[in-house]
Scaffold this motif. Structure first.
Motif, PDB file in Angstrom:
ATOM      1  N   SER A 106      37.334  27.181  45.055  1.00 46.69           N
ATOM      2  CA  SER A 106      37.258  28.631  45.224  1.00 46.69           C
ATOM      3  C   SER A 106      37.096  29.319  43.868  1.00 46.69           C
ATOM      4  CB  SER A 106      38.454  29.176  46.014  1.00 46.69           C
ATOM      5  OG  SER A 106      39.641  28.866  45.362  1.00 46.69           O
ATOM      6  N   HIS A 142      33.218  31.496  41.913  1.00 47.89           N
ATOM      7  CA  HIS A 142      33.041  32.671  41.051  1.00 47.89           C
ATOM      8  C   HIS A 142      32.298  32.315  39.759  1.00 47.89           C
ATOM      9  CE1 HIS A 142      35.558  35.448  43.442  1.00 47.89           C
ATOM     10  NE2 HIS A 142      36.051  34.317  43.883  1.00 47.89           N
ATOM     11  N   CYS A 196      41.448  31.800  47.378  1.00 44.87           N
ATOM     12  CA  CYS A 196      40.638  32.937  47.826  1.00 44.87           C
ATOM     13  C   CYS A 196      40.603  32.976  49.358  1.00 44.87           C
ATOM     14  CB  CYS A 196      39.203  32.781  47.336  1.00 44.87           C
ATOM     15  SG  CYS A 196      38.988  33.011  45.574  1.00 44.87           S
ATOM     16  N   HIS A 248      34.124  34.819  50.838  1.00 43.71           N
ATOM     17  CA  HIS A 248      33.018  34.246  50.053  1.00 43.71           C
ATOM     18  C   HIS A 248      31.723  34.261  50.874  1.00 43.71           C
ATOM     19  CE1 HIS A 248      35.627  31.795  46.977  1.00 43.71           C
ATOM     20  NE2 HIS A 248      35.806  33.092  46.900  1.00 43.71           N
ATOM     21  N   HIS A 275      37.885  41.634  47.612  1.00 47.56           N
ATOM     22  CA  HIS A 275      38.254  40.220  47.514  1.00 47.56           C
ATOM     23  C   HIS A 275      39.240  39.983  46.367  1.00 47.56           C
ATOM     24  CE1 HIS A 275      37.878  35.920  47.673  1.00 47.56           C
ATOM     25  NE2 HIS A 275      37.333  35.850  46.476  1.00 47.56           N
TER      26      HIS A 275
END
Ligand code: ZN
Length: 236
Positions: free
Chosen positions: A142, A146, A184, A189, A211
Motif C-alpha cells: 500500500s 503511492h 491504506c 486506491h 484517503h
C-alpha cells in the motif's frame, strides 16, 4: 588504491550486494515492519549477513540516515528512526501538499495504459496479501502504490521525496497504528486509479486528500509513543 585492494573490491562486488541493494533490503524490512522503530543496526552483523565490508554497510546506513529513516546517535550507534507525533503530523501535512498536486499533474499529462496496468497490478497484489492476512506485505504494497504514483510524475525530486515520506509513513504506522487497522483503506486506491484513468483531476485530488485523511485518522497520534506512564495516577 593498491592493486590488491582493487581486486578485493572486484571480488566483493561480484559476490556481495551493492550499497544500493543493501539500502533497499534494509528499507524493505522497515516497510514490512520487520525492523521496528528503535531497532539498533550493528555494522559488523550486517556486514556478515550481506557478505560485504563494513564500509559498504556504513555507506548504506548513511544514505538512509540522510533520508531520516535511520538515526545515527554518536557513541551509541545507528537506529531505525522513531518519528515523534509532531513529525508524524508533518509527514502527513507534506503528503497533503504533494500528492493532490501530483494527481492534478498526472490527470493533465495523462497516464499511459501500461502505467495504469502497473497501478492496478499493485492493487491486485495487495488484495491477495490482504486475503492471506499477510499484514507486512499489505503495508509495504500500500505504501508502494503511492511511490508508484510519484514515479509516474516524471519529477525526480517529487519521486525521491515521496519515497522518503512513504518510508516515514511506514515507521509512523508501526509506532502509532491502532491494532487491527489495515494500512491504506483498500478500495480507495481503486477509486484513485479510476479517476486518473478518466483524467478527472478534481475527483482525483479530492479522493487523494480524503484517503490521506483516512490513513492519518486510523493512527493514534493523540498519545505520544514515548509518553511516560504515570504510575501514581494509574494505581491510585
Ligand atoms: Zn494509500
Amino acid at each position: 588504491m593498491t592493486k590488491s585492494a582493487a581486486n578485493a573490491q572486484d571480488v566483493e562486488s561480484a559476490t556481495g550486494s551493492s550499497v544500493e541493494e543493501i539500502g533497499d533490503k534494509i528499507l524493505g524490512a522497515i516497510w514490512e515492519h520487520r525492523l521496528p522503530p528503535g531497532t539498533k543496526l550493528v555494522e559488523e552483523k550486517l556486514a556478515a549477513v550481506f557478505g560485504v565490508s563494513r564500509t559498504k554497510i556504513r555507506l548504506a546506513l548513511a544514505r538512509l540516515s540522510h533520508d531520516g529513516i535511520l538515526t545515527i546517535e554518536p557513541n551509541r550507534g545507528t537506529f531505525v528512526s522513531s518519528p515523534t507525533v509532531e513529525q508524524a503530523r508533518q509527514v502527513f501535512d507534506a503528503r497533503r501538499l504533494l500528492e493532490p498536486a501530483l494527481m492534478r499533474e498526472l490527470c493533465n499529462t495523462g497516464v499511459r495504459r501500461e502505467q495504469l496496468q502497473r497501478l492496478r497490478k499493485n492493487i491486485a497484489l495487495e488484495t491477495e496479501s490482504r486475503t492471506r492476512n499477510d499484514r507486512r506485505t499489505t503495508i509495504r504494497l500500500s505504501g508502494e502504490f503511492h511511490v508508484l504514483l510519484a514515479e509516474l510524475g516524471q519529477n525526480a525530486y517529487v519521486g525521491r521525496y515521496m519515497r522518503e515520506l512513504c518510508s516515514l509513513t511506514c515507521l509512523v504506522i508501526a509506532l502509532y497504528d491502532a491494532p487491527g487497522t489495515p494500512a491504506c483503506p483498500h478500495h480507495e486506491h481503486v477509486a484513485i486509479v479510476d479517476a486518473l484513468e478518466a483524467r478527472d483531476a478534481d475527483t482525483a485530488c479530492a479522493l487523494m486528500l480524503e484517503h490521506l485523511g483516512h490513513v492519518e485518522n486510523t493512527l493514534r497520534l493523540e498519545m505520544p509513543a514515548d509518553a511516560e506512564v504515570d504510575f501514581a495516577a494509574l494505581f491510585a
